[in-house]
Design a protein around this motif. Structure first.
Motif, PDB file in Angstrom:
ATOM      1  N   LEU A  52       0.835  -1.207   0.000  1.00 27.33           N
ATOM      2  CA  LEU A  52       0.000   0.000   0.000  1.00 27.33           C
ATOM      3  C   LEU A  52       0.871   1.259   0.000  1.00 27.33           C
ATOM      4  CD1 LEU A  52      -2.819  -1.041   2.503  1.00 27.33           C
ATOM      5  CD2 LEU A  52      -3.044  -0.759   0.031  1.00 27.33           C
ATOM      6  N   ALA A  53       1.997   1.187   0.707  1.00 31.97           N
ATOM      7  CA  ALA A  53       2.920   2.327   0.738  1.00 31.97           C
ATOM      8  C   ALA A  53       3.499   2.581  -0.652  1.00 31.97           C
ATOM      9  CB  ALA A  53       4.041   2.076   1.747  1.00 31.97           C
ATOM     10  N   PRO A  58       2.679   7.427   0.960  1.00 29.90           N
ATOM     11  CA  PRO A  58       2.085   8.248   2.015  1.00 29.90           C
ATOM     12  C   PRO A  58       3.111   9.077   2.788  1.00 29.90           C
ATOM     13  CG  PRO A  58       2.348   6.009   2.780  1.00 29.90           C
ATOM     14  CD  PRO A  58       2.789   6.017   1.339  1.00 29.90           C
ATOM     15  N   GLU A  59       2.602  10.107   3.454  1.00 32.36           N
ATOM     16  CA  GLU A  59       3.463  10.910   4.325  1.00 32.36           C
ATOM     17  C   GLU A  59       3.812  10.126   5.591  1.00 32.36           C
ATOM     18  OE1 GLU A  59       1.319  14.571   5.026  1.00 32.36           O
ATOM     19  OE2 GLU A  59       0.967  14.817   2.874  1.00 32.36           O
ATOM     20  N   LYS A  60       2.871   9.264   6.035  1.00 27.96           N
ATOM     21  CA  LYS A  60       3.110   8.474   7.251  1.00 27.96           C
ATOM     22  C   LYS A  60       2.861   6.992   6.982  1.00 27.96           C
ATOM     23  CE  LYS A  60       1.850   9.507  11.508  1.00 27.96           C
ATOM     24  NZ  LYS A  60       0.887   9.857  12.583  1.00 27.96           N
ATOM     25  N   TYR A  61       3.714   6.164   7.576  1.00 22.48           N
ATOM     26  CA  TYR A  61       3.578   4.707   7.475  1.00 22.48           C
ATOM     27  C   TYR A  61       3.494   4.195   8.912  1.00 22.48           C
ATOM     28  CZ  TYR A  61       5.076  -0.150   6.511  1.00 22.48           C
ATOM     29  OH  TYR A  61       5.160  -1.526   6.422  1.00 22.48           O
ATOM     30  N   THR A  62       2.336   3.643   9.302  1.00 20.11           N
ATOM     31  CA  THR A  62       2.140   3.264  10.706  1.00 20.11           C
ATOM     32  C   THR A  62       1.703   1.803  10.834  1.00 20.11           C
ATOM     33  OG1 THR A  62       1.364   5.541  11.056  1.00 20.11           O
ATOM     34  CG2 THR A  62       1.052   3.989  12.877  1.00 20.11           C
ATOM     35  N   PRO A  63       2.652   0.909  11.102  1.00 19.03           N
ATOM     36  CA  PRO A  63       2.275  -0.492  11.295  1.00 19.03           C
ATOM     37  C   PRO A  63       1.673  -0.703  12.686  1.00 19.03           C
ATOM     38  CG  PRO A  63       4.636  -0.217  11.620  1.00 19.03           C
ATOM     39  CD  PRO A  63       4.102   1.140  11.252  1.00 19.03           C
ATOM     40  N   ALA A  64       1.043  -1.850  12.895  1.00 17.96           N
ATOM     41  CA  ALA A  64       0.618  -2.232  14.246  1.00 17.96           C
ATOM     42  C   ALA A  64       1.883  -2.487  15.063  1.00 17.96           C
ATOM     43  CB  ALA A  64      -0.238  -3.491  14.183  1.00 17.96           C
ATOM     44  N   THR A  65       1.785  -2.374  16.373  1.00 18.17           N
ATOM     45  CA  THR A  65       2.969  -2.598  17.219  1.00 18.17           C
ATOM     46  C   THR A  65       2.658  -3.586  18.339  1.00 18.17           C
ATOM     47  OG1 THR A  65       2.400  -0.718  18.629  1.00 18.17           O
ATOM     48  CG2 THR A  65       3.941  -0.301  16.814  1.00 18.17           C
ATOM     49  N   ILE A  66       3.730  -4.198  18.843  1.00 16.49           N
ATOM     50  CA  ILE A  66       3.636  -5.073  20.012  1.00 16.49           C
ATOM     51  C   ILE A  66       4.649  -4.591  21.033  1.00 16.49           C
ATOM     52  CG2 ILE A  66       4.035  -7.407  20.898  1.00 16.49           C
ATOM     53  CD1 ILE A  66       3.055  -8.552  18.343  1.00 16.49           C
ATOM     54  N   LEU A 278      -4.509 -15.200  20.355  1.00 18.42           N
ATOM     55  CA  LEU A 278      -5.410 -14.175  20.902  1.00 18.42           C
ATOM     56  C   LEU A 278      -6.594 -13.881  19.987  1.00 18.42           C
ATOM     57  CD1 LEU A 278      -2.682 -11.714  22.256  1.00 18.42           C
ATOM     58  CD2 LEU A 278      -4.172 -13.162  23.619  1.00 18.42           C
ATOM     59  N   GLY A 279      -6.629 -14.543  18.814  1.00 21.57           N
ATOM     60  CA  GLY A 279      -7.750 -14.347  17.889  1.00 21.57           C
ATOM     61  C   GLY A 279      -7.774 -12.940  17.312  1.00 21.57           C
ATOM     62  N   LEU A 280      -6.619 -12.460  16.856  1.00 20.03           N
ATOM     63  CA  LEU A 280      -6.517 -11.090  16.344  1.00 20.03           C
ATOM     64  C   LEU A 280      -6.359 -11.079  14.827  1.00 20.03           C
ATOM     65  CD1 LEU A 280      -3.997  -9.626  18.966  1.00 20.03           C
ATOM     66  CD2 LEU A 280      -6.480  -9.422  18.990  1.00 20.03           C
ATOM     67  N   ILE A 281      -6.842 -10.010  14.203  1.00 18.40           N
ATOM     68  CA  ILE A 281      -6.625  -9.765  12.775  1.00 18.40           C
ATOM     69  C   ILE A 281      -6.289  -8.289  12.591  1.00 18.40           C
ATOM     70  CG2 ILE A 281      -8.161 -11.624  11.979  1.00 18.40           C
ATOM     71  CD1 ILE A 281     -10.302  -9.434  11.441  1.00 18.40           C
ATOM     72  N   SER A 282      -5.885  -7.923  11.380  1.00 17.21           N
ATOM     73  CA  SER A 282      -5.607  -6.510  11.085  1.00 17.21           C
ATOM     74  C   SER A 282      -6.461  -6.040   9.921  1.00 17.21           C
ATOM     75  CB  SER A 282      -4.135  -6.317  10.711  1.00 17.21           C
ATOM     76  OG  SER A 282      -3.305  -6.569  11.814  1.00 17.21           O
ATOM     77  N   TYR A 283      -7.018  -4.831  10.056  1.00 18.45           N
ATOM     78  CA  TYR A 283      -7.576  -4.175   8.882  1.00 18.45           C
ATOM     79  C   TYR A 283      -6.690  -2.974   8.569  1.00 18.45           C
ATOM     80  CZ  TYR A 283      -9.894  -0.375  11.572  1.00 18.45           C
ATOM     81  OH  TYR A 283     -10.158   0.710  12.359  1.00 18.45           O
ATOM     82  N   LEU A 284      -6.807  -2.457   7.352  1.00 20.24           N
ATOM     83  CA  LEU A 284      -5.882  -1.429   6.888  1.00 20.24           C
ATOM     84  C   LEU A 284      -6.630  -0.185   6.429  1.00 20.24           C
ATOM     85  CD1 LEU A 284      -3.902  -3.936   4.621  1.00 20.24           C
ATOM     86  CD2 LEU A 284      -3.337  -3.344   6.972  1.00 20.24           C
ATOM     87  N   THR A 285      -6.018   0.968   6.648  1.00 19.60           N
ATOM     88  CA  THR A 285      -6.530   2.210   6.064  1.00 19.60           C
ATOM     89  C   THR A 285      -5.418   2.757   5.177  1.00 19.60           C
ATOM     90  OG1 THR A 285      -5.840   3.425   8.063  1.00 19.60           O
ATOM     91  CG2 THR A 285      -8.149   2.774   7.914  1.00 19.60           C
ATOM     92  N   ALA A 286      -5.805   3.324   4.041  1.00 18.03           N
ATOM     93  CA  ALA A 286      -4.790   3.736   3.069  1.00 18.03           C
ATOM     94  C   ALA A 286      -5.170   5.033   2.373  1.00 18.03           C
ATOM     95  CB  ALA A 286      -4.591   2.631   2.027  1.00 18.03           C
ATOM     96  N   GLY A 287      -4.179   5.867   2.187  1.00 22.87           N
ATOM     97  CA  GLY A 287      -4.363   7.128   1.472  1.00 22.87           C
ATOM     98  C   GLY A 287      -3.034   7.872   1.443  1.00 22.87           C
ATOM     99  N   GLN A 288      -3.012   9.002   0.804  1.00 26.48           N
ATOM    100  CA  GLN A 288      -1.763   9.752   0.681  1.00 26.48           C
ATOM    101  C   GLN A 288      -1.255  10.274   2.039  1.00 26.48           C
ATOM    102  OE1 GLN A 288      -0.309  13.117   0.505  1.00 26.48           O
ATOM    103  NE2 GLN A 288       1.518  12.015  -0.162  1.00 26.48           N
ATOM    104  N   PRO A 289      -2.183  10.672   2.964  1.00 27.42           N
ATOM    105  CA  PRO A 289      -1.660  11.127   4.259  1.00 27.42           C
ATOM    106  C   PRO A 289      -1.008   9.998   5.069  1.00 27.42           C
ATOM    107  CG  PRO A 289      -3.933  11.854   3.924  1.00 27.42           C
ATOM    108  CD  PRO A 289      -3.627  10.851   2.860  1.00 27.42           C
ATOM    109  N   GLU A 290      -1.607   8.772   5.015  1.00 23.86           N
ATOM    110  CA  GLU A 290      -1.092   7.688   5.862  1.00 23.86           C
ATOM    111  C   GLU A 290      -1.596   6.328   5.402  1.00 23.86           C
ATOM    112  OE1 GLU A 290      -0.730   6.924  10.677  1.00 23.86           O
ATOM    113  OE2 GLU A 290      -2.675   7.577   9.910  1.00 23.86           O
ATOM    114  N   VAL A 291      -0.724   5.326   5.480  1.00 20.52           N
ATOM    115  CA  VAL A 291      -1.178   3.930   5.410  1.00 20.52           C
ATOM    116  C   VAL A 291      -0.950   3.350   6.804  1.00 20.52           C
ATOM    117  CG1 VAL A 291      -0.768   3.610   2.937  1.00 20.52           C
ATOM    118  CG2 VAL A 291       1.025   2.989   4.544  1.00 20.52           C
ATOM    119  N   ARG A 292      -1.957   2.593   7.276  1.00 19.12           N
ATOM    120  CA  ARG A 292      -1.874   2.165   8.682  1.00 19.12           C
ATOM    121  C   ARG A 292      -2.575   0.833   8.893  1.00 19.12           C
ATOM    122  NH1 ARG A 292      -2.555   6.083  13.898  1.00 19.12           N
ATOM    123  NH2 ARG A 292      -2.483   4.475  15.499  1.00 19.12           N
TER     124      ARG A 292
END
Length: 364
Positions: A52-53, A58-66, A278-292
């Protein structure tokens, strides 16, 4: 997501922590080298986010964190304060899951606090200390419930349930082994019991054992049997290898792992195991300001997923515009995906899927 790393001294906890977080925690061949908890935050690798990046620049790239919390090695008697144990245990009461590092390697140069390698005994030692520590915490809650019960009989059920959990702890069983209704499970989650948290056993073995095939390591087989009985996660890992690849650039690391016959690093495998447990998943948001990337529980509906971004998104939820990651990649652009009718408009009952790319529409 927050993970607590536990284990006896000298099992490779801090070496593993250093390797997966590059945080530089002190690691040495004597007990209680780690006094204050070491905390490190790592990004969750996600190739979808990278793609997506490339698409959006994008100006910002923000992955999930642990967040990893590494406490000092626990010893027999830790719950009673041996080796400052109780202080250490307090540092991991708020984690989502526990990574229990178990020594599955022989090395005469690295002392074992019990004098020999015995994974079953080591696991039992740590489990007992967590149970004893939980007893103290639960007793305080039972006393509080008993006082409230005197004023209002509606607390009788709560009191009876906590007594049932206490009996299990008395018998040397974990809190998570107690059968609960949905309401009881929710009630139990309000008490920060260490033995109610999901566990992943990290079987730490030598580089030679790891290269030779983990299934041949008799110590790993013992840990695997324990994990299977508890329906816990189990992960064969080599802290030495993780330390070796920690400072490598991506290409060098990929080559090294390939030579070892591995597709992913220990960190990647640990993260996958945690998400699964833990039964977790990720959804994503994407655009020129940020992909996350946003981490949610499986089964989360669109409004609650929107609430992860901001409470206003959930409160004023209108709809979610959703496209599957693979569909977007196949089309090349969001415009092309819309033309092909692959961007769907979903309402309040839509259950989010892993890899959904979403734009939430809301009005407050």
């Amino acid at each position: 997501m927050k993970l607590g790393i536990v284990g006896l001294p000298n099992v490779g906890k801090s070496t593993l922590f250093n390797a997966i977080t590059n945080a530089g925690a002190q690691s040495a061949n004597y007990p209680f080298c780690t006094i204050e908890p070491n905390v490190g935050v790592v990004a969750v690798p996600d190739k979808r986010l990278d793609k997506l990046a490339e698409m959006y620049h994008p100006e910002k790239y923000t992955p999930a964190t642990i967040e990893f919390v590494d406490i000092a090695g626990l010893v027999r008697g830790a719950s009673k304060g041996e080796g400052l144990g109780n202080k250490f245990l307090a540092n991991i009461r708020e984690v989502d899951a526990i990574v229990h590092v178990v020594r599955c390697f022989e090395n005469d140069d690295i002392v074992h606090v019990e004098g020999s390698i015995d994974p079953a005994r080591d696991v039992e030692t740590i489990d007992l200390e967590l149970i004893l520590s939980d007893m103290e915490v639960l007793d305080r809650r039972i006393d509080k419930t008993q006082k409230m019960m005197k004023a209002d009989k509606k607390y009788q059920e709560e009191y009876d349930f906590f007594q049932r959990v206490r009996k299990a702890l008395d018998e040397g069983k974990s809190a998570r082994s107690v059968e609960c209704t949905e309401e009881e499970a929710e009630l139990l989650s309000t008490v920060s019991l260490l033995t109610n948290k999901p566990v992943i056993y990290a079987a730490n073995m030598s580089e030679d054992d790891f290269k030779g095939g983990v299934e041949k390591n008799r110590y790993f087989q013992v840990v695997k049997e324990i994990a299977d009985k508890e329906h816990a996660g189990v992960l064969p890992i080599c802290a030495e290898i993780e330390a070796e690849i920690a400072g490598m650039d991506p290409e060098e690391k990929a080559l090294f792992l390939s030579d070892m016959g591995l597709e992913e690093s220990g960190l990647d495998r640990l993260i996958n195991e945690c998400y699964s447990l833990l039964g977790l998943i990720s959804y994503l948001t994407a655009g020129q300001p940020e992909v996350r990337a946003w981490t949610i529980k499986k089964g989360t509906k669109a409004p609650q997923a929107a609430g992860k971004i901001h409470s206003d998104f959930e409160r004023g939820f209108i709809r979610a515009e959703v496209v599957a990651f693979d569909d977007l990649m196949a089309c090349g652009t969001m415009a092309a995906a819309k033309e092909k009718g692959l961007v769907r408009s979903e309402g309040k009952d839509y259950v989010m899927k892993d890899g959904d790319i979403v734009l939430f529409r809301f009005n407050v």
